[in-house]
Structure formats: structure tokens, C-alpha cells
Design an enzyme around this catalytic site. Structure first.
Site, PDB file in Angstrom:
ATOM      1  N   ALA A  89      -6.671  -4.087  38.744  1.00 29.51           N
ATOM      2  CA  ALA A  89      -5.886  -5.257  38.376  1.00 29.51           C
ATOM      3  C   ALA A  89      -4.633  -4.757  37.668  1.00 29.51           C
ATOM      4  O   ALA A  89      -4.622  -3.652  37.118  1.00 29.51           O
ATOM      5  CB  ALA A  89      -6.703  -6.141  37.447  1.00 29.51           C
ATOM      6  N   GLY A 135     -10.380  -3.377  39.804  1.00 23.32           N
ATOM      7  CA  GLY A 135     -10.282  -4.472  40.771  1.00 23.32           C
ATOM      8  C   GLY A 135     -10.051  -3.971  42.196  1.00 23.32           C
ATOM      9  O   GLY A 135     -10.409  -4.642  43.166  1.00 23.32           O
ATOM     10  N   GLU A 164     -13.366  -3.195  43.409  1.00 29.12           N
ATOM     11  CA  GLU A 164     -14.039  -4.478  43.683  1.00 29.12           C
ATOM     12  C   GLU A 164     -13.548  -5.080  45.003  1.00 29.12           C
ATOM     13  O   GLU A 164     -14.337  -5.660  45.757  1.00 29.12           O
ATOM     14  CB  GLU A 164     -13.827  -5.446  42.510  1.00 29.12           C
ATOM     15  CG  GLU A 164     -14.669  -5.021  41.314  1.00 29.12           C
ATOM     16  CD  GLU A 164     -14.318  -5.705  40.018  1.00 29.12           C
ATOM     17  OE1 GLU A 164     -13.114  -5.855  39.734  1.00 29.12           O
ATOM     18  OE2 GLU A 164     -15.236  -6.085  39.276  1.00 29.12           O
ATOM     19  N   GLU A 182     -12.560   0.428  33.656  1.00 29.44           N
ATOM     20  CA  GLU A 182     -12.394  -0.674  32.705  1.00 29.44           C
ATOM     21  C   GLU A 182     -12.915  -0.350  31.313  1.00 29.44           C
ATOM     22  O   GLU A 182     -12.342  -0.738  30.305  1.00 29.44           O
ATOM     23  CB  GLU A 182     -13.117  -1.944  33.207  1.00 29.44           C
ATOM     24  CG  GLU A 182     -12.389  -2.688  34.307  1.00 29.44           C
ATOM     25  CD  GLU A 182     -12.784  -2.206  35.700  1.00 29.44           C
ATOM     26  OE1 GLU A 182     -13.255  -1.048  35.836  1.00 29.44           O
ATOM     27  OE2 GLU A 182     -12.606  -2.978  36.647  1.00 29.44           O
TER      28      GLU A 182
HETATM   29  N1  CO8 Z   1      -1.834  -1.774  36.677  1.00 27.31           N
HETATM   30  C1  CO8 Z   1      -0.489  -1.683  36.557  1.00 27.31           C
HETATM   31  N2  CO8 Z   1       0.215  -0.584  36.868  1.00 27.31           N
HETATM   32  C2  CO8 Z   1      -0.473   0.485  37.338  1.00 27.31           C
HETATM   33  C3  CO8 Z   1      -1.871   0.463  37.489  1.00 27.31           C
HETATM   34  C4  CO8 Z   1      -2.555  -0.731  37.141  1.00 27.31           C
HETATM   35  N3  CO8 Z   1      -3.893  -0.864  37.293  1.00 27.31           N
HETATM   36  N4  CO8 Z   1      -2.277   1.674  37.955  1.00 27.31           N
HETATM   37  C5  CO8 Z   1      -1.163   2.402  38.098  1.00 27.31           C
HETATM   38  N5  CO8 Z   1      -0.067   1.706  37.721  1.00 27.31           N
HETATM   39  C6  CO8 Z   1       1.329   2.156  37.720  1.00 27.31           C
HETATM   40  C7  CO8 Z   1       1.605   3.094  36.552  1.00 27.31           C
HETATM   41  O1  CO8 Z   1       1.867   2.349  35.375  1.00 27.31           O
HETATM   42  C8  CO8 Z   1       2.808   3.853  37.069  1.00 27.31           C
HETATM   43  O2  CO8 Z   1       3.947   3.045  36.915  1.00 27.31           O
HETATM   44  P1  CO8 Z   1       5.295   3.676  36.219  1.00 27.31           P
HETATM   45  O3  CO8 Z   1       5.747   4.717  37.208  1.00 27.31           O
HETATM   46  O4  CO8 Z   1       6.206   2.507  36.113  1.00 27.31           O
HETATM   47  O5  CO8 Z   1       4.855   4.261  34.922  1.00 27.31           O
HETATM   48  C9  CO8 Z   1       2.565   3.951  38.584  1.00 27.31           C
HETATM   49  O6  CO8 Z   1       1.584   2.946  38.867  1.00 27.31           O
HETATM   50  C10 CO8 Z   1       2.004   5.288  39.001  1.00 27.31           C
HETATM   51  O7  CO8 Z   1       0.860   5.573  38.218  1.00 27.31           O
HETATM   52  P2  CO8 Z   1       0.672   6.950  37.384  1.00 27.31           P
HETATM   53  O8  CO8 Z   1       1.975   7.521  36.999  1.00 27.31           O
HETATM   54  O9  CO8 Z   1      -0.313   6.666  36.300  1.00 27.31           O
HETATM   55  O10 CO8 Z   1       0.013   7.852  38.533  1.00 27.31           O
HETATM   56  P3  CO8 Z   1      -1.008   9.073  38.323  1.00 27.31           P
HETATM   57  O11 CO8 Z   1      -1.138   9.745  39.649  1.00 27.31           O
HETATM   58  O12 CO8 Z   1      -0.596   9.918  37.148  1.00 27.31           O
HETATM   59  O13 CO8 Z   1      -2.409   8.388  37.938  1.00 27.31           O
HETATM   60  C11 CO8 Z   1      -4.186   6.763  38.171  1.00 27.31           C
HETATM   61  C12 CO8 Z   1      -3.066   7.589  38.881  1.00 27.31           C
HETATM   62  C13 CO8 Z   1      -5.277   7.726  37.687  1.00 27.31           C
HETATM   63  C14 CO8 Z   1      -4.748   5.826  39.206  1.00 27.31           C
HETATM   64  C15 CO8 Z   1      -3.577   6.019  36.969  1.00 27.31           C
HETATM   65  O14 CO8 Z   1      -2.428   5.289  37.421  1.00 27.31           O
HETATM   66  C16 CO8 Z   1      -4.507   5.024  36.336  1.00 27.31           C
HETATM   67  O15 CO8 Z   1      -5.380   5.417  35.574  1.00 27.31           O
HETATM   68  N6  CO8 Z   1      -4.296   3.711  36.621  1.00 27.31           N
HETATM   69  C17 CO8 Z   1      -5.068   2.650  35.986  1.00 27.31           C
HETATM   70  C18 CO8 Z   1      -6.459   2.559  36.578  1.00 27.31           C
HETATM   71  C19 CO8 Z   1      -7.254   1.490  35.881  1.00 27.31           C
HETATM   72  O16 CO8 Z   1      -7.521   1.558  34.699  1.00 27.31           O
HETATM   73  N7  CO8 Z   1      -7.656   0.470  36.636  1.00 27.31           N
HETATM   74  C20 CO8 Z   1      -8.471  -0.613  36.130  1.00 27.31           C
HETATM   75  C21 CO8 Z   1      -7.623  -1.749  35.707  1.00 27.31           C
HETATM   76  S1  CO8 Z   1      -8.557  -3.041  34.929  1.00 27.31           S
HETATM   77  C22 CO8 Z   1      -9.228  -3.914  36.214  1.00 27.31           C
HETATM   78  O17 CO8 Z   1      -9.031  -3.599  37.350  1.00 27.31           O
HETATM   79  C23 CO8 Z   1     -10.064  -5.113  35.841  1.00 27.31           C
HETATM   80  C24 CO8 Z   1     -10.490  -5.871  37.094  1.00 27.31           C
HETATM   81  C25 CO8 Z   1     -10.793  -7.301  36.760  1.00 27.31           C
HETATM   82  C26 CO8 Z   1     -10.837  -8.176  38.028  1.00 27.31           C
HETATM   83  C27 CO8 Z   1      -9.518  -8.210  38.731  1.00 27.31           C
HETATM   84  C28 CO8 Z   1      -9.500  -9.024  39.979  1.00 27.31           C
HETATM   85  C29 CO8 Z   1      -8.206  -8.782  40.738  1.00 27.31           C
END
Ligand code: CO8
Length: 258
Positions: free
Chosen positions: A66, A109, A112, A132
């Protein structure tokens, strides 16, 4: 259909291909993405030209979860009033088969969304997980339920409690995904399989999916009864007459989806 901003759609040989298109944020799923996905999949579900759907992501992720920026400031009341899961839940009642082609990260998400697909094809380099817990929350779109139904409690908790990433090999081993495919062939191979299913008699495909979904939650005897009704129902279809006549006349069947 309204203008789609974050999701691209095409229909190829009976397959409705859906591509998440926010590669700059690893296809993070904001509310607009969910609403576009639901609108599109509902439309494909009613479209007689579409037999099967394939979902994939553009760039290096399927979907990294998400959109954290969007939800970071939400209060429980905001979430209750937004009721975004009402939209999400409609993804789970799609009648046609949905195949996920997981091309990279499938996290939170995004995992999911993958688990909401009926079949999953992926690559050696894809990574799955529920990070999460490391954000101080937990999965909210079915993660704890779907993963546990697939792997069992003990295995599912191992990943859910740490948020660590599950490799594609592990996902294959535990039955989370169907196949591992070389990255450059993932979409091609997924489409090949999807096109094969799209040629099958559509009513039979639909009722098979429905019966298999029931098997997940129904006790065996209720599931058997449900299956039998669907089996009987297919005997009122033109495709049943055609399929069985073609067999007896030693020719290929021409199915119409009726
Ligand atoms: N939300 C918003 N932006 C994101 C997300 C995200 N989940 N994941 C990545 N991005 C963005 C980063 O902020 C970054 O943007 P910017 O260049 O502007 O800083 C860009 O994508 C590239 O990401 P990274 O630089 O972090 O890339 P890396 O290769 O270093 O890392 C990862 C990749 C490991 C995937 C890392 O981006 C990461 O940890 N992302 C977050 C993963 C996460 O925590 N996901 C869970 C989110 S909570 C959730 O999903 C709850 C679900 C509830 C139900 C939802 C129904 C739809």
C-alpha cells in the site's frame, strides 16, 4: 470505462492483461489504484471477449505494498469512513480466473494482491513478504488469512512476525506460487498459459473456479454438494452438448461460452 491513470489494460486473444503502472514508486497501491483495478476487473469479468485476466507490474516490482505516504497520517475514523476495503473485497468475487505474473517485489498489499489471484507465476528473483510489522501495523487486506490457509499457521507466522522476505524458491516450495519462470519469459509464458485457459469452455471454467474456491472453506460434504450442482448446471449449456458430440463424432469442439 473512466480514464485509467495508474493501471494499463489490453485484451489479447481472450486474455485481459492488467499492468500496474507506477514504476517510480514500485507500483505502490494507493486508493486510486485499487479503484481502477476494481473497475477494470469488474468490466473484464462482464466482457464476453475476456476469458481470463493476467495482472503484472511495470518496472522492477509487482507492487511494494500500500502507498505508505498516502496512509501514514490516517486515523482509524478516516479508514472506517473511507471503507476502502469494500472496493478491495470486490476483487475477491471476480468470477473469471485471475493469474498473477509476479515480476519483482510483492510486499504488503502487493503480496495481498498476488494472493487474491487464483494462480501465480513468478521469477527466481521475485521477493514476497509482509513488512507491515516493521511499520508498527499488520496486513489488512487478507494477508494473515490467505497466507495461513496456504501454508498453515506455523509457517505463515514465521514470515508475518519478522516481515522478512520470502524467496521465490520458498514461495514455490510452500505452494504460494505455481511456477518459476526466467524473468525475460515471465509475461510470455504466463500469457501462453492464460490463452490456453481462455480457449476453454467459459462456463465450465467459471464453475470450476467457483467450486474450488468453496473447497477452501466448506466442509467436504457441503463442498461435494456444491460441486454436484455446478456439474448438473453445465448440462444445460450448449458447450456441454458440443463438447460431448464432438468427442463422439471424433472432431474438435467449437465452444461458444454458452
Ligand atoms: N509506498 C510508497 N512508496 C513506496 C513504497 C510504498 N509501499 N515502496 C516503495 N516506494 C517508493 C520509495 O519511497 C522510493 O521513492 P523515492 O525514490 O521517491 O524515494 C521508490 O519507491 C523506490 O523505492 P526504494 O528506493 O526504497 O527502492 P529499494 O530498491 O531501495 O527498496 C523495497 C525496495 C525493499 C521494496 C523498499 O522500497 C521498501 O521497503 N518498500 C516498502 C515496503 C513495505 O513496507 N510495504 C508494505 C506497506 S504497508 C501495506 O502494504 C499495508 C497493506 C494494507 C492493505 C492495503 C490494500 C491496498
Amino acid at each position: 470505462m473512466h480514464n485509467l491513470r495508474f493501471v494499463e489494460a489490453t485484451v489479447v486473444d481472450g486474455v485481459g492483461l492488467i499492468e500496474l503502472n507506477r514504476p517510480e514508486v514500485l507500483n505502490a497501491i494507493n486508493r486510486q489504484v485499487v479503484s481502477e483495478l476494481v473497475e477494470l476487473m469488474t468490466a473484464f469479468d462482464r466482457d464476453p471477449e475476456v476469458g481470463v485476466m493476467v495482472i503484472t507490474g511495470k518496472g522492477r516490482a509487482f507492487a511494494a505494498g500500500a502507498d505508505i505516504h498516502e496512509m501514514a497520517g490516517d486515523s482509524p475514523i478516516d479508514l472506517e469512513l473511507l471503507d476502502q476495503f469494500a472496493d478491495w473485497d470486490r476483487l475477491l468475487s471476480i468470477k473469471k480466473p485471475v493469474i498473477g505474473a509476479v515480476n519483482g517485489f510483492a510486499l504488503g498489499g502487493g503480496f495481498e494482491l498476488a494472493l487474491a489471484c487464483d494462480l501465480l507465476f513468478t521469477t527466481e528473483t521475485a521477493q514476497f513478504g509482509f513488512p507491515e510489522v516493521n511499520l508498527g501495523v499488520m496486513p489488512g487486506a487478507g494477508g494473515t488469512q490467505q497466507l495461513t490457509k496456504i501454508m498453515g499457521k506455523r509457517k505463515a507466522l514465521e514470515w508475518l512476525l519478522t516481515g522478512e522476505k520470502m524467496s521465490a524458491q520458498e514461495a514455490l516450495h510452500f505452494g504460494v506460487v505455481n511456477r518459476l519462470i526466467a524473468p525475460e519469459l515471465l509475461l510470455e509464458e504466463t500469457m501462453k498459459y492464460a490463452k490456453k485457459v481462455a480457449k476453454q469452455p467459459a462456463l465450465a471454467v467459471r464453475l470450476i473456479k467457483e467450486a474450488v474456491d468453496k473447497a477452501v472453506d466448506y466442509p467436504l460434504d457441503e463442498g461435494m454438494k456444491f460441486e454436484r450442482k455446478n456439474f448438473y448446471l453445465l448440462f444445460s449449456s450448449e458447450d456441454q452438448k458440443e463438447g460431448m458430440s464432438a468427442f463422439m463424432e471424433k472432431r474438435s469442439p467449437q465452444f461458444k461460452g454458452k
